[in-house]
Design an enzyme around this catalytic site. Structure first.
Site, PDB file in Angstrom:
ATOM      1  N   GLU A 143      -0.399  -0.188  -8.371  1.00 51.18           N
ATOM      2  CA  GLU A 143      -0.273  -0.643  -9.577  1.00 51.18           C
ATOM      3  C   GLU A 143       1.386  -1.008  -9.654  1.00 51.18           C
ATOM      4  O   GLU A 143       1.751  -1.817 -10.108  1.00 51.18           O
ATOM      5  CB  GLU A 143      -0.720   0.263 -10.637  1.00 51.18           C
ATOM      6  CG  GLU A 143      -0.821  -0.242 -12.146  1.00 51.18           C
ATOM      7  CD  GLU A 143      -1.256   0.851 -13.018  1.00 51.18           C
ATOM      8  OE1 GLU A 143      -1.302   1.673 -12.671  1.00 51.18           O
ATOM      9  OE2 GLU A 143      -2.050   0.034 -14.237  1.00 51.18           O
ATOM     10  N   ASN A 183      -4.004 -15.022 -29.006  1.00 53.04           N
ATOM     11  CA  ASN A 183      -4.260 -13.959 -28.194  1.00 53.04           C
ATOM     12  C   ASN A 183      -5.634 -13.910 -27.823  1.00 53.04           C
ATOM     13  O   ASN A 183      -6.500 -14.134 -28.761  1.00 53.04           O
ATOM     14  CB  ASN A 183      -3.992 -12.538 -29.044  1.00 53.04           C
ATOM     15  CG  ASN A 183      -4.371 -11.298 -28.066  1.00 53.04           C
ATOM     16  OD1 ASN A 183      -4.628 -11.467 -27.068  1.00 53.04           O
ATOM     17  ND2 ASN A 183      -4.456 -10.430 -28.995  1.00 53.04           N
ATOM     18  N   GLY A 184      -6.158 -13.957 -26.667  1.00 52.28           N
ATOM     19  CA  GLY A 184      -7.419 -14.035 -26.250  1.00 52.28           C
ATOM     20  C   GLY A 184      -7.793 -15.249 -25.318  1.00 52.28           C
ATOM     21  O   GLY A 184      -6.872 -15.811 -24.768  1.00 52.28           O
ATOM     22  N   HIS A 237     -18.523   5.896   7.063  1.00 52.12           N
ATOM     23  CA  HIS A 237     -19.418   4.860   6.787  1.00 52.12           C
ATOM     24  C   HIS A 237     -18.636   3.526   6.547  1.00 52.12           C
ATOM     25  O   HIS A 237     -19.045   2.549   5.984  1.00 52.12           O
ATOM     26  CB  HIS A 237     -20.080   5.165   5.555  1.00 52.12           C
ATOM     27  CG  HIS A 237     -20.881   6.353   5.577  1.00 52.12           C
ATOM     28  ND1 HIS A 237     -22.143   6.483   6.542  1.00 52.12           N
ATOM     29  CD2 HIS A 237     -20.905   7.610   5.127  1.00 52.12           C
ATOM     30  CE1 HIS A 237     -22.668   7.518   6.198  1.00 52.12           C
ATOM     31  NE2 HIS A 237     -21.974   8.342   5.585  1.00 52.12           N
ATOM     32  N   GLU A 279      -7.836   7.412  -8.332  1.00 51.85           N
ATOM     33  CA  GLU A 279      -6.820   7.299  -9.446  1.00 51.85           C
ATOM     34  C   GLU A 279      -5.523   7.228  -8.843  1.00 51.85           C
ATOM     35  O   GLU A 279      -4.533   6.478  -8.969  1.00 51.85           O
ATOM     36  CB  GLU A 279      -6.689   8.373 -10.737  1.00 51.85           C
ATOM     37  CG  GLU A 279      -5.564   8.493 -11.223  1.00 51.85           C
ATOM     38  CD  GLU A 279      -5.267   7.438 -12.522  1.00 51.85           C
ATOM     39  OE1 GLU A 279      -6.107   6.632 -12.372  1.00 51.85           O
ATOM     40  OE2 GLU A 279      -4.302   7.432 -12.994  1.00 51.85           O
ATOM     41  N   TRP A 335       0.761 -12.704 -22.121  1.00 51.58           N
ATOM     42  CA  TRP A 335       0.199 -12.349 -20.798  1.00 51.58           C
ATOM     43  C   TRP A 335      -0.709 -13.271 -20.712  1.00 51.58           C
ATOM     44  O   TRP A 335      -1.665 -13.663 -21.008  1.00 51.58           O
ATOM     45  CB  TRP A 335      -0.379 -10.884 -21.035  1.00 51.58           C
ATOM     46  CG  TRP A 335      -1.170 -10.325 -19.929  1.00 51.58           C
ATOM     47  CD1 TRP A 335      -0.344  -9.463 -18.812  1.00 51.58           C
ATOM     48  CD2 TRP A 335      -2.436 -10.387 -19.245  1.00 51.58           C
ATOM     49  NE1 TRP A 335      -1.175  -9.344 -17.645  1.00 51.58           N
ATOM     50  CE2 TRP A 335      -2.256  -9.724 -17.987  1.00 51.58           C
ATOM     51  CE3 TRP A 335      -3.538 -11.330 -19.534  1.00 51.58           C
ATOM     52  CZ2 TRP A 335      -3.633  -9.968 -17.061  1.00 51.58           C
ATOM     53  CZ3 TRP A 335      -4.642 -11.245 -19.040  1.00 51.58           C
ATOM     54  CH2 TRP A 335      -4.521 -10.607 -17.625  1.00 51.58           C
ATOM     55  N   LYS A 366      -2.919   4.288  -9.095  1.00 53.55           N
ATOM     56  CA  LYS A 366      -1.268   4.342  -9.439  1.00 53.55           C
ATOM     57  C   LYS A 366      -0.362   3.657  -8.622  1.00 53.55           C
ATOM     58  O   LYS A 366       0.585   3.135  -8.925  1.00 53.55           O
ATOM     59  CB  LYS A 366      -1.110   5.813  -9.745  1.00 53.55           C
ATOM     60  CG  LYS A 366      -0.292   6.248 -10.822  1.00 53.55           C
ATOM     61  CD  LYS A 366      -0.928   6.386 -12.237  1.00 53.55           C
ATOM     62  CE  LYS A 366      -1.787   5.230 -12.657  1.00 53.55           C
ATOM     63  NZ  LYS A 366      -2.585   5.460 -13.743  1.00 53.55           N
ATOM     64  N   LYS A 372      -0.194  -3.385 -20.960  1.00 47.11           N
ATOM     65  CA  LYS A 372      -0.605  -1.969 -21.249  1.00 47.11           C
ATOM     66  C   LYS A 372      -1.948  -2.212 -22.217  1.00 47.11           C
ATOM     67  O   LYS A 372      -2.775  -1.270 -21.867  1.00 47.11           O
ATOM     68  CB  LYS A 372       0.494  -1.555 -22.307  1.00 47.11           C
ATOM     69  CG  LYS A 372       0.300   0.157 -22.461  1.00 47.11           C
ATOM     70  CD  LYS A 372       0.372   0.830 -21.278  1.00 47.11           C
ATOM     71  CE  LYS A 372       0.294   2.308 -21.624  1.00 47.11           C
ATOM     72  NZ  LYS A 372      -0.051   3.171 -20.497  1.00 47.11           N
ATOM     73  N   CYS A 382      -1.182 -10.178 -24.902  1.00 47.46           N
ATOM     74  CA  CYS A 382      -0.560 -11.017 -25.850  1.00 47.46           C
ATOM     75  C   CYS A 382      -0.389 -10.285 -27.177  1.00 47.46           C
ATOM     76  O   CYS A 382      -1.352  -9.471 -27.837  1.00 47.46           O
ATOM     77  CB  CYS A 382      -1.347 -12.406 -26.000  1.00 47.46           C
ATOM     78  SG  CYS A 382      -1.425 -13.531 -24.675  1.00 47.46           S
ATOM     79  N   ARG A 427       2.166  -5.605 -24.628  1.00 50.39           N
ATOM     80  CA  ARG A 427       0.998  -6.440 -24.435  1.00 50.39           C
ATOM     81  C   ARG A 427       1.119  -7.563 -23.607  1.00 50.39           C
ATOM     82  O   ARG A 427       0.068  -8.131 -23.184  1.00 50.39           O
ATOM     83  CB  ARG A 427       0.427  -7.130 -25.999  1.00 50.39           C
ATOM     84  CG  ARG A 427       0.027  -6.067 -26.888  1.00 50.39           C
ATOM     85  CD  ARG A 427      -0.182  -6.679 -28.262  1.00 50.39           C
ATOM     86  NE  ARG A 427      -1.196  -5.620 -29.088  1.00 50.39           N
ATOM     87  CZ  ARG A 427      -2.302  -5.933 -29.078  1.00 50.39           C
ATOM     88  NH1 ARG A 427      -2.912  -6.970 -28.809  1.00 50.39           N
ATOM     89  NH2 ARG A 427      -3.427  -5.003 -29.655  1.00 50.39           N
TER      90      ARG A 427
HETATM   91  O1  M6R Z   1      -6.267   1.241 -23.049  1.00 50.96           O
HETATM   92  P1  M6R Z   1      -7.081   1.642 -21.958  1.00 50.96           P
HETATM   93  O2  M6R Z   1      -7.057   3.201 -21.484  1.00 50.96           O
HETATM   94  O3  M6R Z   1      -8.600   1.289 -22.366  1.00 50.96           O
HETATM   95  O4  M6R Z   1      -6.917   0.664 -20.778  1.00 50.96           O
HETATM   96  C1  M6R Z   1      -7.481   0.888 -19.507  1.00 50.96           C
HETATM   97  C2  M6R Z   1      -6.982   0.406 -18.088  1.00 50.96           C
HETATM   98  O5  M6R Z   1      -6.305  -0.990 -18.512  1.00 50.96           O
HETATM   99  C3  M6R Z   1      -5.693   1.166 -17.809  1.00 50.96           C
HETATM  100  O6  M6R Z   1      -6.057   2.575 -17.487  1.00 50.96           O
HETATM  101  C4  M6R Z   1      -5.130   0.839 -16.787  1.00 50.96           C
HETATM  102  O7  M6R Z   1      -6.009   0.756 -15.635  1.00 50.96           O
HETATM  103  C5  M6R Z   1      -3.683   1.467 -16.419  1.00 50.96           C
HETATM  104  N1  M6R Z   1      -2.508   0.490 -16.390  1.00 50.96           N
HETATM  105  C6  M6R Z   1      -3.814   2.173 -15.273  1.00 50.96           C
HETATM  106  O8  M6R Z   1      -2.582   3.046 -14.938  1.00 50.96           O
END
Ligand code: M6R
Length: 608
Positions: free
Chosen positions: A487, A98-99, A503, A480, A74, A484, A603, A2, A27
């Site tokens: 996501e 926000n929060g 395992h 990672e 958000w 990606k 983000k 937000c 945000r």
């Molecule tokens: O702003 P930050 O690096 O603290 O954010 C952490 C994660 O929210 C961020 O890396 C998220 O996992 C990404 N969208 C991954 O691509």
């Protein structure tokens, strides 16, 4: 999560609020809304979905007024509908939030018992009802604000407009950041200084627990007890320039391709390029005398930290305690005040990472922030800042921030090794030389592998699941790669330590399971190839990501083999992350998903 904006102005505010919201859309883009006071009446315009919907709505239904607040959402509590969009209005009081209000259910029940009629399923609406109740009881806006804040629990920031007090905005910061901008006979408010950059760069950051009353020319700040406090004014470096996509189709694509340049820039900050030496960082962080190292972060930043762990342990002989920040902050970890601590965050605002950092500070540790946003809360509260200098990252999927985090962590590990005497001068020069050469190799890789990744992405986009495997630093990289892919393409993907295959996850392997194996020709190569054999023996579709030496020494049939140049072990995770990023990107493009703003994500994650 937000974004909040506000203006107490001399000129109409609605267009400027919209422009400020555009700069905060990273945000959250579930819904957006603006409220203004025009001729003594509160007006509101809201729309579900991205900001562009609000913009279209405002064209048909313009808002007048020289004071207003805005919000991009958000969703945490309540579906992302127009009804749940902020601002929420009750009895001439408009609220953006926000929060999370943790005790909203209890407050809502209490308010409903006294006749309050709730319109939304958000936690935020209780703020408006509570304020309205106190105002009905005869309190002024300021008194109601103070009384209301005493009733709220959670981490939140607020901006509030009162129809009956049309020349001020009231704000509160209990967690997520708020910055007040000083203009020429106007005052501004935003979740970050970037939102305010075209309006002013003279700013005051509110401190946790602050609340304030903002008029056109003045800001009165109070602490949680209601005492007047003074907060310093500073000049923000946030740029007013809008980041554009240039010739690229998406920000993510642009950010992938600009990595060689931004990494070179970041490395120049930490290395003596001509002499192949790492910078001495002892004034910022005393690695030489640290008993151990603590690292915490979230998401991609956490995975960068996990790769960093391998480097710190190997080159600096520092044992590393690392965990995702959402667990770290609650684990009640016995910490030594002699340990050093690093917190990694692109945004510098991630709630769990910030809380973990505060936890360490409270236990007497010196804390360092590896951040992209040097004016963020994490940066401002850390004892030492290690900027990653990636430039603004707009795509929700982190790419250049990840590789810049890695580049900075690698240089920190070398500096720590040097300070602790665990690497020789010659080893230091060799490691630094590899890092210095890295941008050239990255450029070459990005140039060469594009057609191959496009082809592979078309085949992979039809599969519902993908498994990623790796050993050593390739294990966090496997996670990672999987993060990606899931996501932005919404394909289910998991990253595993290759040695863990038997395992459990091997039960999933059949001809419908693509398995991406990250195997540079390093000391683990033969073992990883054995795991690859196990996949192939069960009909799994092997996609091998290796280097020239690896490709030459492996004659197994694969669905695809992607061959990268041979590189030194320290830079392999950065080089090998490039095909993983491109693969996720092209799969998403093939599937037609929203690459830069994937569903349900934001983000900056300022709630826990
Ligand atoms: O702003 P930050 O690096 O603290 O954010 C952490 C994660 O929210 C961020 O890396 C998220 O996992 C990404 N969208 C991954 O691509």
């Amino acid at each position: 999560m937000c974004g909040i904006v506000g203006i107490v102005g001399r000129h109409p505010v609605s267009q400027r609020l919209l422009e400020a919201l555009e700069r905060l859309e990273y945000r959250g883009y579930d819904s957006a809304g603006i409220a203004t006071i025009s001729e003594g009446t509160l007006e509101r315009c809201r729309a579900q979905g991205k900001l562009v919907n609000l913009e279209m709505r405002l064209e048909r239904q313009p808002l007048n007024g020289m004071i207003g607040i805005g919000h991009t959402r958000w969703a945490t509590h309540g579906a992302p509908t127009e009804r749940n969009a902020h601002p929420h209005i009750v009895d001439g009081i408009a609220v953006v939030h926000n929060g999370i209000i943790e005790n909203f259910a209890e407050l809502k029940a209490e308010l409903e018992a006294t006749g309050a009629d709730f319109e939304t399923s958000t936690d935020s609406e209780v703020v408006a009802h509570l304020l309205a109740k106190f105002c009905r009881e005869g309190m002024s806006g300021q008194e109601a604000m103070h009384a209301m804040l005493k009733r709220l629990r959670g981490a939140f920031s607020l901006a509030i407009l009162l129809q009956n007090e049309p020349s001020t905005i009231m704000v509160a910061r209990y967690g997520p950041p708020l910055v007040v901008g000083h203009g020429d006979g106007e005052m501004f408010l935003g979740s970050d200084a970037i939102a305010l950059a075209p309006l002013t760069n003279e700013v005051t950051y509110l401190v946790d627990g602050d609340w304030a009353v903002i008029s056109k020319t003045d800001i009165r700040i109070f602490d949680s007890e209601g005492n007047v406090v003074t907060r310093s004014r500073c000049t923000s470096m946030a740029s007013a320039d809008r980041v554009t996509k240039g010739d690229y189709e998406h920000f993510m694509e642009k950010e992938i391709y600009e990595q060689p340049e931004v990494i070179a820039h970041a490395l120049a900050h930490y290395l003596d390029i001509a002499d192949h030496r790492a910078a001495s960082l002892s004034t910022r962080m005393d690695f030489a005398n640290a008993s151990s190292l603590v690292i915490s972060a979230c998401g991609t930043a956490y995975l960068a930290g996990l790769i960093g762990k391998y480097w710190f342990e190997r080159y600096a002989r520092l044992s590393v305690e690392i965990d995702v920040a959402s667990e770290f902050r609650y684990r009640d970890i016995p910490l030594s005040a002699h340990a050093a601590a690093l917190f990694i965050s692109q945004s510098g605002e991630t709630a769990d990472t910030l809380a973990s950092m505060r936890y360490c500070k409270a236990h007497g540790l010196k804390v360092g922030a590896v951040v992209n946003t040097s004016e963020s809360t994490i940066a401002r509260e850390a004892d030492a800042i290690f900027p990653i200098l990636a430039g603004p990252e707009i795509g929700v999927a982190s790419t250049k921030a990840f590789t810049c985090q890695l580049a900075v962590l690698a240089t920190l590990a070398i500096s720590a090794g040097k300070a602790r005497g665990t690497i020789t001068e010659e080893e230091e020069r060799q490691l630094v030389k590899s890092l210095v050469e890295m941008p050239r190799v990255m450029r070459q890789v990005l140039r060469n592998i594009r057609p191959k990744m496009q082809l592979l992405s078309q085949e992979l986009s039809g599969f519902p699941h993908v498994l990623y495997l790796g050993r050593g630093t390739s294990f966090p990289l496997a996670m990672e790669g999987a993060l990606k892919l899931k996501e932005i393409s919404y394909i289910h993907a998991e990253g595993y330590a290759a040695g863990e295959l038997k395992h459990g996850p091997i039960a999933l392997v059949d001809k419908n399971m693509p398995v991406i194996i990250i195997a540079p020709h390093d000391r683990f190569f033969d073992k990883t190839v054995s795991n690859m054999q196990e996949v192939a023996a069960r009909g799994g579709r092997v996609i091998l990501l290796t280097d020239e030496s690896g490709a030459a020494s492996c004659n197994l049939d694969t669905m695809h083999t992607i061959v990268l140049p041979d590189v030194e072990e320290i830079i392999a995770p950065i080089i090998f992350s490039l095909p993983l990023q491109l693969l996720a990107y092209y799969v998403a493009v093939t599937k037609g998903t929203d690459v830069d703003q994937p569903r349900n994500l934001a983000k900056s994650v300022t709630v826990e």
